[in-house]
Design an enzyme around this catalytic site. Sequence first.
Site, PDB file in Angstrom:
ATOM      1  CG  HIS A   1       5.384  -5.601   7.817  1.00 30.35           C
ATOM      2  ND1 HIS A   1       4.429  -4.652   8.093  1.00 30.35           N
ATOM      3  CD2 HIS A   1       4.725  -6.651   7.267  1.00 30.35           C
ATOM      4  CE1 HIS A   1       3.241  -5.096   7.700  1.00 30.35           C
ATOM      5  NE2 HIS A   1       3.395  -6.315   7.193  1.00 30.35           N
ATOM      6  CG  ASP A   2       5.798  -1.679   9.926  1.00 28.80           C
ATOM      7  OD1 ASP A   2       6.580  -0.710   9.886  1.00 28.80           O
ATOM      8  OD2 ASP A   2       5.284  -2.186   8.910  1.00 28.80           O
TER       9      ASP A   2
ATOM     10  N   GLY B   1       2.245  -8.411  11.059  1.00 31.42           N
ATOM     11  CA  GLY B   1       2.698  -7.031  10.977  1.00 31.42           C
ATOM     12  C   GLY B   1       2.086  -6.131  12.025  1.00 31.42           C
TER      13      GLY B   1
END
Length: 256
Positions: free
Chosen positions: A119-120, A137
């Site tokens: 994520h991200d 992340g």
Amino acid sequence: MIHPTAIIDPSAQLADDVDVGPYSIIGADVEIDTGTVIGPHVVIKGPTRIGKHNRVFQFATLGEDCQDKKYAGEPTRLVIGDHNVIRESCTFHRGTVQDNSETRIGSHNLFMVNVHVAHDCIVGDHCILANDTNLAGHVQLGDWAILGGATQVHQFCKIGAHVMAGAGTVVLKDIPAYVMALGYPAEPHGINSEGLRRRGYSVDAISAVRNAYKTVYRQGLTLTEALAKLEQEAVTEAAVGVLFDSLKDSSRGIIR
């Protein structure tokens, strides 16, 4: 172009020439642009945007909920550019509202078998991530970076443009632009001069980057001192400016 066994949500938007293989599942709020080929047994969950002329191989999972305990089902995004090759069993997760709500992949990248992009993350253009490489992340990966097989990158690390990491490297701090890294934890091993030469950098530009590398890594200076010296020297070579900016942007500290 869409195999009869594929399951496509009615709200998904696929360009007319998108190819979807057997048993693939494309969920709601997914957009796929022209020329993209989705292989068999691929799962794509929205919100996800996939650009033009990408190729996704079997068993890849794109746009799934992230592996973050803070995630509470918010409609975050995965955005993928153009001309990427995503090989078997890759997993790309959507972002979190704690960051920019978005995982972003650039264009002309090669993701080999079993690569994970958490994520991200932000991945630039023309990158190569070899088999079993994992980005935790919030990782940022600059253009033309190459990560050897089974490279492991800790969350929030930044890897600069034209970096080359050897197989099995464990990245716990930031890697400045142009640096070759290897080991657990990653250590610097000079600059990626051959990569720069292949990409058209002049002899003078490569020499300037090498001298700047020596300022950072061979003179016993702290990062703050090295930045001050590079700034004082007022080097006009654009390539050194990229290195300077990646050093200045470091938040976790650089590999040593």
